[in-house]
Structures are given as structure tokens and as C-alpha cells.
Design an enzyme around this catalytic site. Structure first.
Site, mmCIF file in Angstrom:
data_model
loop_
_atom_site.group_PDB
_atom_site.id
_atom_site.type_symbol
_atom_site.label_atom_id
_atom_site.label_comp_id
_atom_site.label_asym_id
_atom_site.label_seq_id
_atom_site.Cartn_x
_atom_site.Cartn_y
_atom_site.Cartn_z
ATOM 1 N N SER A 24 71.495 82.344 118.440
ATOM 2 C CA SER A 24 71.875 82.277 117.021
ATOM 3 C C SER A 24 70.962 83.106 116.141
ATOM 4 O O SER A 24 69.761 83.241 116.410
ATOM 5 C CB SER A 24 71.775 80.819 116.586
ATOM 6 O OG SER A 24 71.720 80.712 115.189
ATOM 7 N N GLU B 194 69.792 82.073 113.574
ATOM 8 C CA GLU B 194 68.771 81.160 113.054
ATOM 9 C C GLU B 194 67.393 81.468 113.652
ATOM 10 O O GLU B 194 66.379 81.028 113.113
ATOM 11 C CB GLU B 194 69.151 79.712 113.354
ATOM 12 C CG GLU B 194 70.089 79.094 112.344
ATOM 13 C CD GLU B 194 69.436 78.843 110.995
ATOM 14 O OE1 GLU B 194 68.438 78.133 110.938
ATOM 15 O OE2 GLU B 194 69.950 79.368 109.986
ATOM 16 N N TYR C 88 66.432 73.291 115.081
ATOM 17 C CA TYR C 88 67.566 73.982 115.711
ATOM 18 C C TYR C 88 67.178 75.436 116.054
ATOM 19 O O TYR C 88 67.394 75.889 117.184
ATOM 20 C CB TYR C 88 68.785 73.971 114.772
ATOM 21 C CG TYR C 88 69.913 74.856 115.253
ATOM 22 C CD1 TYR C 88 70.835 74.388 116.188
ATOM 23 C CD2 TYR C 88 70.056 76.166 114.793
ATOM 24 C CE1 TYR C 88 71.866 75.201 116.650
ATOM 25 C CE2 TYR C 88 71.080 76.988 115.246
ATOM 26 C CZ TYR C 88 71.983 76.498 116.173
ATOM 27 O OH TYR C 88 72.994 77.314 116.632
HETATM 28 P P1 NAP Z 1 80.399 73.321 117.442
HETATM 29 O O1 NAP Z 1 81.750 73.466 116.823
HETATM 30 O O2 NAP Z 1 79.428 72.400 116.803
HETATM 31 O O3 NAP Z 1 80.621 72.861 118.963
HETATM 32 C C1 NAP Z 1 79.554 72.376 119.737
HETATM 33 C C2 NAP Z 1 80.097 71.955 121.080
HETATM 34 O O4 NAP Z 1 79.020 71.476 121.912
HETATM 35 C C3 NAP Z 1 81.127 70.802 121.023
HETATM 36 O O5 NAP Z 1 82.133 71.037 121.973
HETATM 37 C C4 NAP Z 1 80.300 69.603 121.430
HETATM 38 O O6 NAP Z 1 81.057 68.558 122.012
HETATM 39 C C5 NAP Z 1 79.417 70.255 122.500
HETATM 40 N N1 NAP Z 1 78.251 69.447 122.837
HETATM 41 C C6 NAP Z 1 77.294 68.985 122.013
HETATM 42 N N2 NAP Z 1 76.374 68.285 122.697
HETATM 43 C C7 NAP Z 1 76.766 68.301 123.992
HETATM 44 C C8 NAP Z 1 76.244 67.751 125.189
HETATM 45 N N3 NAP Z 1 75.111 67.023 125.195
HETATM 46 N N4 NAP Z 1 76.899 67.974 126.360
HETATM 47 C C9 NAP Z 1 78.043 68.690 126.366
HETATM 48 N N5 NAP Z 1 78.603 69.225 125.274
HETATM 49 C C10 NAP Z 1 77.968 69.041 124.102
HETATM 50 O O7 NAP Z 1 79.699 74.740 117.570
HETATM 51 P P2 NAP Z 1 80.352 76.215 117.494
HETATM 52 O O8 NAP Z 1 80.357 76.649 116.079
HETATM 53 O O9 NAP Z 1 81.571 76.258 118.292
HETATM 54 O O10 NAP Z 1 79.195 77.062 118.201
HETATM 55 C C11 NAP Z 1 79.183 77.257 119.612
HETATM 56 C C12 NAP Z 1 77.788 77.637 120.053
HETATM 57 O O11 NAP Z 1 77.362 78.813 119.361
HETATM 58 C C13 NAP Z 1 76.719 76.593 119.767
HETATM 59 O O12 NAP Z 1 75.764 76.676 120.802
HETATM 60 C C14 NAP Z 1 76.084 77.065 118.462
HETATM 61 O O13 NAP Z 1 74.767 76.583 118.360
HETATM 62 C C15 NAP Z 1 76.146 78.552 118.659
HETATM 63 N N6 NAP Z 1 76.230 79.372 117.440
HETATM 64 C C16 NAP Z 1 77.219 79.137 116.525
HETATM 65 C C17 NAP Z 1 77.313 79.954 115.419
HETATM 66 C C18 NAP Z 1 78.393 79.759 114.387
HETATM 67 O O14 NAP Z 1 78.258 80.324 113.289
HETATM 68 N N7 NAP Z 1 79.452 79.033 114.689
HETATM 69 C C19 NAP Z 1 76.408 81.037 115.245
HETATM 70 C C20 NAP Z 1 75.435 81.229 116.220
HETATM 71 C C21 NAP Z 1 75.353 80.417 117.319
HETATM 72 P P3 NAP Z 1 81.633 67.315 121.136
HETATM 73 O O15 NAP Z 1 82.993 67.762 120.647
HETATM 74 O O16 NAP Z 1 81.696 66.217 122.147
HETATM 75 O O17 NAP Z 1 80.677 67.062 120.031
HETATM 76 O O1 G4F Z 2 77.125 76.283 107.000
HETATM 77 P P1 G4F Z 2 75.707 75.951 107.293
HETATM 78 O O2 G4F Z 2 75.386 74.535 107.579
HETATM 79 O O3 G4F Z 2 75.274 76.934 108.463
HETATM 80 P P2 G4F Z 2 73.842 77.437 108.984
HETATM 81 O O4 G4F Z 2 72.765 76.506 108.641
HETATM 82 O O5 G4F Z 2 73.688 78.858 108.543
HETATM 83 O O6 G4F Z 2 74.054 77.370 110.567
HETATM 84 C C1 G4F Z 2 75.238 77.868 111.173
HETATM 85 O O7 G4F Z 2 75.059 79.221 111.497
HETATM 86 C C2 G4F Z 2 74.015 79.473 112.476
HETATM 87 C C3 G4F Z 2 73.956 80.989 112.679
HETATM 88 O O8 G4F Z 2 73.070 81.560 111.761
HETATM 89 C C4 G4F Z 2 74.397 78.741 113.753
HETATM 90 F F1 G4F Z 2 73.494 79.013 114.730
HETATM 91 C C5 G4F Z 2 74.467 77.250 113.484
HETATM 92 O O9 G4F Z 2 74.885 76.574 114.685
HETATM 93 C C6 G4F Z 2 75.523 77.008 112.406
HETATM 94 O O10 G4F Z 2 76.786 77.351 112.926
HETATM 95 O O11 G4F Z 2 74.785 76.398 106.062
HETATM 96 C C7 G4F Z 2 74.805 77.716 105.550
HETATM 97 C C8 G4F Z 2 73.971 77.788 104.282
HETATM 98 C C9 G4F Z 2 72.588 77.156 104.427
HETATM 99 O O12 G4F Z 2 71.649 77.993 103.805
HETATM 100 C C10 G4F Z 2 72.689 75.855 103.661
HETATM 101 O O13 G4F Z 2 71.468 75.412 103.073
HETATM 102 O O14 G4F Z 2 74.645 77.031 103.269
HETATM 103 C C11 G4F Z 2 73.692 76.252 102.590
HETATM 104 N N1 G4F Z 2 74.370 75.111 101.980
HETATM 105 C C12 G4F Z 2 74.454 74.880 100.643
HETATM 106 N N2 G4F Z 2 75.105 73.737 100.410
HETATM 107 C C13 G4F Z 2 74.992 74.105 102.616
HETATM 108 C C14 G4F Z 2 75.465 73.235 101.627
HETATM 109 N N3 G4F Z 2 75.213 73.875 103.946
HETATM 110 C C15 G4F Z 2 75.928 72.775 104.286
HETATM 111 N N4 G4F Z 2 76.189 72.566 105.590
HETATM 112 N N5 G4F Z 2 76.382 71.880 103.334
HETATM 113 C C16 G4F Z 2 76.168 72.063 101.995
HETATM 114 O O15 G4F Z 2 76.580 71.253 101.158
#
Ligand code: NAP
Ligand code: G4F
Length: 321
Positions: free
Chosen positions: A125, A127, A149
Site C-alpha cells: 500500500s 500507506e 496499518y
Molecule cells: P477490503 O475490502 O477491506 O477487503 C479485505 C479482505 O480481507 C476481506 O475479504 C476480508 O474478509 C479479508 N480478511 C480480513 N482479515 C482476514 C483474515 N484474518 N483471514 C482471511 N481473510 C481476511 O480491502 P480491499 O480494498 O479489497 O483491499 C485489498 C488489499 O489491498 C488489502 O490487503 C488492502 O490492505 C490492500 N490495499 C488496498 C488499497 C485500496 O485503496 N483499496 C490500496 C492499497 C492496498 P471479510 O469479508 O471476512 O472481512
Molecule cells: O478512505 P480512507 O479511510 O483511506 P486511507 O486511510 O487512505 O486508506 C486506504 O488507502 C490505502 C492506500 O493508500 C490502503 F492501503 C488502505 O487499505 C485503505 O484502502 O481515508 C482517506 C483520507 C484520510 O486522510 C482520512 O483521514 O480521508 C480522510 N478522512 C476524512 N474524513 C476520512 C474521513 N476517512 C474516513 N475513513 N472517514 C472520514 O470520515
């Protein structure tokens, strides 16, 4: 090919499994047992659920993974499972480390034991950049995570690199910047905004409370990003790649675009609430995906405005059905 996905019930699991089925693969997913027997983001598409094979397992339980690897014998593994909500990682740091670091180690060990000739994708990520030192971040930029995280994702990424170098395994890390879609979890800020805007338009809600509206993110479309994951495992060599659009927008920009699309004046509905502020914030992210463009031929297809409109339009349609 036989493909194994951890985290198949999440946003990316939905997009990835759909794409891989379209490519003609057989797709197998690890799901956690839950009392309601729901399939998370997959619930939006019952037809898709019927085409997938599911196995109960948890990445923190290596014995469950061993059994799944032995049974499926995958050619490709996409490790997406994580405690992925940054905010929650302060209230549940141990779970975050267990799932994201130990869970990745468990996946790698089962992979190495049962399918060492296969290919492994790890979901890293942006992050990991945290307190950024460059205006735009690439694979060489300084990494200074700002949350449990972010730290967990950095540790997991280096564990993957170490396994690649130590055991000559095909293991690649995607350093993905934020990617969104109508299948995004409702606690993440983009979906929280798109859903609230749609509900306000329909008279189902009258206010939206947010945290730091000045935070800036490089937001892309999840459908494009799962394509990049697949391309990484089709490359000649394993490697690590940034995936991003190269554009950064604030949470405020997202709010204005979402409410503007519905002809709503956001100032009448949106306010800030300190409970959504984080102990340490990642204020700014913008990714440089030049390496993925050059080596994989990947590029994004949807603009920021197009993404916001897709999310708001879909939420409005779902609520109106
Ligand atoms: P998500 O919607 O939160 O999905 C997370 C998945 O992980 C769900 O299927 C969840 O299952 C599963 N999980 C959590 N804990 C587990 C465990 N102990 N054993 C098995 N499965 C488990 O996340 P996403 O947005 O699809 O992201 C996918 C991956 O990319 C994650 O690793 C995230 O950190 C990474 N990532 C995401 C973003 C983004 O912007 N979306 C960016 C960078 C990296 P349940 O349904 O049972 O909870
Ligand atoms: O949507 P967020 O919670 O995503 P964040 O923290 O960027 O993380 C996501 O992206 C990462 C990749 O860079 C992934 F690795 C991670 O798994 C996840 O998918 O928050 C985005 C921004 C933050 O700066 C947060 O402080 O939005 C700001 N924010 C402002 N108000 C809020 C809110 N975030 C959330 N969730 N809820 C609010 O009310």
C-alpha cells in the site's frame, strides 16, 4: 489456470475474481466463517458467487491455509486479505499486525511448501510512504509509515522481498495507491461520501460528518488496479510496482464533485467531527506509476471526475431500486 485469492470478499476480491473468470480461469477464494454467512462485496453479484469455489480459512491460521493450498494447488495466488482500515489500526494494532504481517508470512510459508513453482502477488500500500519526502512517490521513495496499518504493510512487503531473494520464489508486491469503486467498504471516505450524497438527495439523511477534509489522495478505479495485479504475475520476472494515477485530490474536492453531480450545495450538509481525525495523518499522496507503465504496459482508464460520478450514480441507483 487455477487461481487462489485471499480477501476475495473485499472490494478488490470482487473486481479481481470477476476479471479472472472473464479471462477463463478457475477462481478459488479463502473466506472467513461468519454468523450471517455473507460474502461481503460479492453479495452485490449473486451470479458471480455461484461461479466461484470457496474454502473456509483465516490467514492467521496456517493449518487452514495448508489444507487449502494442498487442495487447490494454485498456479497463481493473490494475497489480498488484510485488516485494511487505517483508522481501525490504532484501536486494534495487535489484530492489524497479526493479520497483515503474520498472515502474510503464513501465506508465504504455505505457498513455499505446497506450490513453490506458482506465482504470488502481495497487496502492499501507498500507506508505506506516510510522511512523504517527495512531491510524487515511486518505488525508490522514502518509506515512513504513520499508522500501525502502514507499518504492517511495510513489514509484509519486506517479508515478501526477503522470501523472493532467499528462496527464488516468484513473489511480487503491488504498492497500490487508493483505489475505489461502488464496491468499496462504506467506512472508507469516498464511499462514505458517495452513499451520503445519494441518501441526502433522496431525503434519507440530512447531514454528513467527516474528519480531515484537507487530506489529499491519489484516487484511482479498482477495476484498473486489479488489472495491474494480474499483469504483475504475467511478467517475466517478479518485481515491485507502484500503481497510481499521478493525480492528487483532497477529500474536500471529492465532496464537491459528489454533491455537485447531484446539484446539491455540500455546505448545507457537510461538517467536521473530531472523532474522525487520526492520531497521525498521512496528509498527501501522489504516485508515479512510470515503472508499471514501461514494464507492464499498464495505465489507468478512469478520471477522478468519472470515478466520483460512477460511485454516486451507482449508490443512487441501488437506493432507488
Ligand atoms: P477490503 O475490502 O477491506 O477487503 C479485505 C479482505 O480481507 C476481506 O475479504 C476480508 O474478509 C479479508 N480478511 C480480513 N482479515 C482476514 C483474515 N484474518 N483471514 C482471511 N481473510 C481476511 O480491502 P480491499 O480494498 O479489497 O483491499 C485489498 C488489499 O489491498 C488489502 O490487503 C488492502 O490492505 C490492500 N490495499 C488496498 C488499497 C485500496 O485503496 N483499496 C490500496 C492499497 C492496498 P471479510 O469479508 O471476512 O472481512
Ligand atoms: O478512505 P480512507 O479511510 O483511506 P486511507 O486511510 O487512505 O486508506 C486506504 O488507502 C490505502 C492506500 O493508500 C490502503 F492501503 C488502505 O487499505 C485503505 O484502502 O481515508 C482517506 C483520507 C484520510 O486522510 C482520512 O483521514 O480521508 C480522510 N478522512 C476524512 N474524513 C476520512 C474521513 N476517512 C474516513 N475513513 N472517514 C472520514 O470520515
Amino acid at each position: 489456470m487455477k487461481i487462489l485469492i485471499s480477501g476475495i470478499t473485499g472490494q478488490d476480491g470482487y473486481h479481481l475474481s470477476k476479471m479472472l473468470l472473464d479471462e477463463g480461469h478457475s477462481v478459488h477464494g479463502i473466506v472467513r466463517r461468519n454468523s450471517q454467512k455473507t460474502y461481503g462485496a460479492l453479495e452485490y453479484d449473486r451470479e458471480l458467487i455461484n461461479k466461484l469455489e470457496f474454502y473456509y480459512g483465516d490467514v492467521t491460521d496456517k493449518s487452514s491455509l495448508d489444507l487449502i493450498f494442498k487442495t487447490v494447488k494454485p498456479d497463481m495466488v493473490f494475497h489480498l486479505a488484510a485488516q485494511s482500515f487505517v483508522q481501525e489500526s490504532w484501536s486494534n494494532p495487535e489484530v492489524t499486525y497479526d493479520v497483515n504481517i503474520k498472515g502474510t508470512l503464513n501465506m508465504l510459508n504455505s505457498f513455499r511448501e505446497y506450490t513453490p513453482e506458482a506465482r504470488f502477488y502481495n497487496a502492499c500500500s501507498s500507506e508505506v510512504y506516510g510522511k512523504v519526502s517527495d512531491d510524487i512517490q515511486n518505488e525508490e521513495s522514502r518509506m515512513w509509515p504513520r499508522s500501525p496499518y502502514g507499518i504492517s504493510k511495510l513489514a509484509a512487503m519486506w517479508t515478501c522481498i526477503n522470501y523472493r531473494e532467499s528462496y527464488n520464489l516468484f513473489v511480487s508486491n503491488g504498492i497500490l495507491f487508493n483505489h475505489e469503486s461502488p464496491f468499496r467498504g462504506v467506512e472508507f471516505v469516498t464511499r462514505k461520501i458517495s452513499l451520503a450524497a445519494a441518501r441526502i438527495k433522496l431525503g434519507l439523511q440530512d447531514e454528513l460528518k467527516l474528519g480531515n477534509m484537507d487530506a489529499m489522495r491519489d484516487w484511482g478505479y479498482a477495476g484498473d488496479y486489479v488489472r495491474a495485479m494480474y499483469m504483475m504475475l504475467q511478467a517475466n520476472e517478479p518485481d515491485d510496482f507502484v500503481v497510481a494515477t499521478g493525480e492528487s485530490h483532497s477529500v474536500q474536492d471529492f465532496v464537491e464533485a459528489a454533491f455537485g453531480y447531484l446539484d446539491l450545495d455540500y455546505k448545507q450538509y457537510v461538517s467536521t467531527d473530531p472523532k474522525y481525525l487520526r492520531p497521525a495523518e498521512v496528509q498527501y499522496l501522489r504516485g508515479d506509476a512510470s515503472k508499471a507503465k514501461e514494464k507492464l504496459g499498464w495505465k489507468p482508464s478512469i478520471t477522478f471526475k468519472g470515478l466520483v460520478e460512477l460511485m454516486v450514480k451507482t449508490d443512487l441507483e441501488r437506493l432507488s431500486d
